[in-house]
Design an enzyme around this catalytic site. Structure first.
Site, mmCIF file in Angstrom:
data_model
loop_
_atom_site.group_PDB
_atom_site.id
_atom_site.type_symbol
_atom_site.label_atom_id
_atom_site.label_comp_id
_atom_site.label_asym_id
_atom_site.label_seq_id
_atom_site.Cartn_x
_atom_site.Cartn_y
_atom_site.Cartn_z
ATOM 1 N N THR A 83 0.933 -1.258 0.109
ATOM 2 C CA THR A 83 0.163 0.006 0.057
ATOM 3 C C THR A 83 0.949 1.278 -0.090
ATOM 4 O O THR A 83 2.186 1.319 0.334
ATOM 5 C CB THR A 83 -1.007 -0.056 1.265
ATOM 6 N N TYR B 296 -1.787 -0.420 11.018
ATOM 7 C CA TYR B 296 -1.610 -0.985 10.112
ATOM 8 C C TYR B 296 -0.425 -0.774 9.065
ATOM 9 O O TYR B 296 0.062 -1.738 8.439
ATOM 10 C CB TYR B 296 -3.268 -0.617 9.153
HETATM 11 P P1 NAD Z 1 -9.669 -7.431 2.464
HETATM 12 O O1 NAD Z 1 -9.922 -7.002 3.839
HETATM 13 O O2 NAD Z 1 -10.984 -7.174 1.661
HETATM 14 O O3 NAD Z 1 -9.315 -8.873 2.348
HETATM 15 C C1 NAD Z 1 -8.441 -9.534 2.886
HETATM 16 C C2 NAD Z 1 -8.481 -11.186 2.274
HETATM 17 O O4 NAD Z 1 -7.431 -11.670 3.309
HETATM 18 C C3 NAD Z 1 -9.873 -11.847 3.050
HETATM 19 O O5 NAD Z 1 -10.196 -12.564 2.141
HETATM 20 C C4 NAD Z 1 -9.349 -12.543 4.267
HETATM 21 O O6 NAD Z 1 -10.295 -13.614 4.667
HETATM 22 C C5 NAD Z 1 -7.998 -12.847 3.991
HETATM 23 N N1 NAD Z 1 -7.335 -13.223 5.229
HETATM 24 C C6 NAD Z 1 -6.939 -12.190 6.225
HETATM 25 N N2 NAD Z 1 -6.196 -12.904 7.092
HETATM 26 C C7 NAD Z 1 -5.877 -13.947 6.485
HETATM 27 C C8 NAD Z 1 -4.833 -14.976 7.171
HETATM 28 N N3 NAD Z 1 -4.207 -15.010 8.298
HETATM 29 N N4 NAD Z 1 -4.730 -16.214 6.219
HETATM 30 C C9 NAD Z 1 -5.301 -16.287 4.942
HETATM 31 N N5 NAD Z 1 -6.106 -15.175 4.498
HETATM 32 C C10 NAD Z 1 -6.270 -14.248 5.469
HETATM 33 O O7 NAD Z 1 -8.522 -6.600 1.889
HETATM 34 P P2 NAD Z 1 -8.319 -5.720 0.462
HETATM 35 O O8 NAD Z 1 -8.774 -4.440 0.362
HETATM 36 O O9 NAD Z 1 -8.710 -6.561 -0.540
HETATM 37 O O10 NAD Z 1 -6.725 -5.830 0.339
HETATM 38 C C11 NAD Z 1 -5.872 -6.733 -0.099
HETATM 39 C C12 NAD Z 1 -4.306 -6.680 -0.192
HETATM 40 O O11 NAD Z 1 -4.190 -5.187 -0.708
HETATM 41 C C13 NAD Z 1 -3.929 -6.287 1.309
HETATM 42 O O12 NAD Z 1 -2.550 -6.692 1.619
HETATM 43 C C14 NAD Z 1 -3.909 -4.649 1.430
HETATM 44 O O13 NAD Z 1 -2.823 -4.384 2.348
HETATM 45 C C15 NAD Z 1 -3.690 -4.224 -0.149
HETATM 46 N N6 NAD Z 1 -4.018 -2.949 -0.413
HETATM 47 C C16 NAD Z 1 -5.278 -2.639 -0.152
HETATM 48 C C17 NAD Z 1 -5.906 -1.461 -0.717
HETATM 49 C C18 NAD Z 1 -7.230 -1.042 -0.502
HETATM 50 O O14 NAD Z 1 -7.462 0.129 -0.968
HETATM 51 N N7 NAD Z 1 -8.036 -1.885 -0.083
HETATM 52 C C19 NAD Z 1 -4.750 -0.321 -1.239
HETATM 53 C C20 NAD Z 1 -3.610 -0.866 -1.427
HETATM 54 C C21 NAD Z 1 -3.001 -2.125 -0.869
HETATM 55 O O1 TDX Z 2 -16.030 6.550 8.587
HETATM 56 C C1 TDX Z 2 -15.120 6.796 7.959
HETATM 57 N N1 TDX Z 2 -15.148 8.224 7.936
HETATM 58 C C2 TDX Z 2 -14.056 8.853 7.239
HETATM 59 O O2 TDX Z 2 -14.151 9.948 7.441
HETATM 60 C C3 TDX Z 2 -14.183 6.235 7.432
HETATM 61 C C4 TDX Z 2 -13.943 4.725 7.441
HETATM 62 C C5 TDX Z 2 -13.319 6.904 6.795
HETATM 63 N N2 TDX Z 2 -13.144 8.023 6.811
HETATM 64 C C6 TDX Z 2 -11.911 8.770 6.103
HETATM 65 C C7 TDX Z 2 -10.574 8.393 6.457
HETATM 66 C C8 TDX Z 2 -9.569 8.360 5.172
HETATM 67 O O3 TDX Z 2 -9.191 9.696 5.222
HETATM 68 O O4 TDX Z 2 -11.991 8.550 4.722
HETATM 69 C C9 TDX Z 2 -10.697 8.119 3.946
HETATM 70 C C10 TDX Z 2 -10.673 6.745 3.412
HETATM 71 O O5 TDX Z 2 -10.554 5.838 4.620
HETATM 72 P P1 TDX Z 2 -10.683 4.130 4.516
HETATM 73 O O6 TDX Z 2 -11.706 4.045 3.345
HETATM 74 O O7 TDX Z 2 -10.645 3.642 5.778
HETATM 75 O O8 TDX Z 2 -9.227 4.077 3.764
HETATM 76 P P2 TDX Z 2 -7.879 4.333 4.212
HETATM 77 O O9 TDX Z 2 -7.931 4.466 5.521
HETATM 78 O O10 TDX Z 2 -7.362 5.596 3.304
HETATM 79 O O11 TDX Z 2 -7.036 3.208 3.693
HETATM 80 C C11 TDX Z 2 -7.385 2.442 2.499
HETATM 81 O O12 TDX Z 2 -6.379 2.585 1.631
HETATM 82 C C12 TDX Z 2 -5.240 2.080 1.822
HETATM 83 C C13 TDX Z 2 -7.548 0.938 2.754
HETATM 84 O O13 TDX Z 2 -8.488 0.386 3.830
HETATM 85 C C14 TDX Z 2 -6.028 0.394 3.061
HETATM 86 O O14 TDX Z 2 -6.162 -1.073 3.087
HETATM 87 C C15 TDX Z 2 -5.286 0.548 1.965
HETATM 88 O O15 TDX Z 2 -4.058 0.232 2.139
#
Ligand code: NAD
Ligand code: TDX
Length: 352
Positions: free
Chosen positions: A131, A156
């Protein structure tokens, strides 16, 4: 032919990636190892569950014996590692589980790859999905590049930074062929409604308050999740071993402006007067250690590997809102169970 172990394939980004790989590459075997935590959902994968090149293993990446068994049984030659605890607010309440899954879980996979692959490292790849949050926070200007120093602030991002360091150390120390990509905030279908966009769509539909942290001034760089999956596909096929690639859409939004776009889109699709739901905006106590601004410079990925985002933000948001409105059952299913308890603990009377 490839045997690809995808971890966390039942989650938000993982399920988009698994669907893409299974349908685009019938010659590849895709093995999805997922513990099915609250964030993992096999409903996300019904489209591919009966395909002969898709295999599901329920299990914990921290279970080192299981990891080695999976490597051996499926003759895994590639790992695309997404499994993680991914929500910043949860990491503030329970940092330990983030260290366990994100740091020790990654180490367990690295050790599995090292032990099973041994010296036979031809055509092997350990691709780690990370990330932009590892870089910390920006002021009003500038971008994160691949050379920006790590400066994580939340448990995180500290756990993701630590996992990145472990991955790189296995390249430097044992020559394990690795690639890392660091992506900005993703949005799209199948995202768990704890993250800003799906949570706010759900609350607008239910006429519930929209808890905006602080003054809503924080800035995030949003990328459509399918574009992240496409970038992973490109990096996995064309990326250089040992390299890092930043992924982002050059698409920055101040939270409060983004929230108004979401409100406008949901109101339009629900047939409510324009802006009617703006009265739901509720400013609440800021997130502890809240990073002010993220912005990714993804020009290396564009210049070296030719990837660019495919979708304009307005189109992506409209598609996303439509998906949540048309898939209320999905939202209801994933938010049954412990979700109500989480919501009460997280937002209490502020958001309810
Ligand atoms: P998510 O929370 O939606 O999904 C995580 C998945 O991992 C789930 O299916 C969960 O069951 C599985 N998991 C959790 N713990 C586990 C374990 N111990 N063993 C096996 N499986 C396990 O996450 P996401 O938003 O899809 O993110 C996926 C990856 O991308 C993460 O590594 C996150 O750091 C990275 N990432 C996310 C974002 C974002 O905006 N969501 C942005 C950049 C990077
Ligand atoms: O209830 C809320 N109110 C609010 O103001 C929530 C849930 C979030 N926020 C704000 C916090 C952040 O500035 O909105 C922005 C986005 O929040 P999130 O959706 O929780 O994302 P963020 O904390 O930016 O992290 C996300 O992007 C990078 C993903 O959850 C991570 O997994 C990824 O690595």
């Amino acid at each position: 032919m490839k045997n690809i172990l995808v971890t966390g394939g039942a989650g938000f980004i993982g399920s988009h990636l698994v669907r893409l790989l299974v349908s685009k590459y019938p010659n590849y075997q895709i093995i999805n190892l997922d513990l099915l935590t609250y964030a993992g959902n096999l409903e996300n994968l019904v489209e591919v569950q009966n395909k002969s090149n898709y295999h599901f293993v329920k299990g914990d990446i921290c279970d080192h014996e299981l990891v080695k068994e999976v490597f051996q049984k499926y003759q895994v030659d590639t790992v695309i590692h997404l499994a993680a605890e991914s929500h910043v607010d949860r990491s503030i309440k329970d940092p330990f589980s983030f260290a366990k899954t994100n740091v020790l879980g990654t180490l367990s996979l690295l050790q599995g790859a090292k032990q099973v692959w041994g010296n036979n490292l031809n055509n092997k790849l350990f691709y780690h999905i990370s990330t932009d949050e590892v870089y910390g926070t920006l002021g009003k200007s500038g971008f994160f590049t691949e050379n920006t120093s790590y400066d994580p602030h939340s448990p995180y991002s500290a756990s993701k930074a630590s996992s990145d360091h472990f991955v790189r150390s296995f390249y430097d120390t044992y020559n394990l062929p690795i690639i890392i990509s660091n992506c900005s905030n993703n949005y799209g279908s199948h995202q768990f409604p704890e993250k800003l966009i799906p949570l706010f769509i759900k609350n607008i539909c239910n006429n519930k308050p929209l808890p905006v942290y602080g003054k809503g001034e924080n800035v995030r760089d949003w990328l459509f999740v399918n574009d992240h999956a496409r970038a992973i596909d490109v990096i996995f096929h064309k990326g250089k071993i040992g390299e890092t690639y930043n992924i982002g859409g050059f698409n920055e939004w101040k939270n409060i402006d983004l929230i108004k776009v979401i409100i406008k889109t949901v109101d339009k699709l629900l047939g409510r007067p324009e802006g009617a739901s703006e009265e739901l905006i509720t400013f609440v106590t800021d997130r502890a250690g809240h990073d002010y601004r993220y912005a990714i410079d993804s020009s290396k990925l564009k210049n070296e590997l030719g990837w660019e985002p495919s979708l304009q933000f307005e189109e992506g948001i409209e598609k996303t809102v439509k998906w949540y409105l048309e898939n209320k059952d999905w939202v209801d299913n994933v938010t049954s169970g412990n979700y109500q308890k989480y919501y009460q603990e997280m937002y209490g009377s502020q958001g309810d």
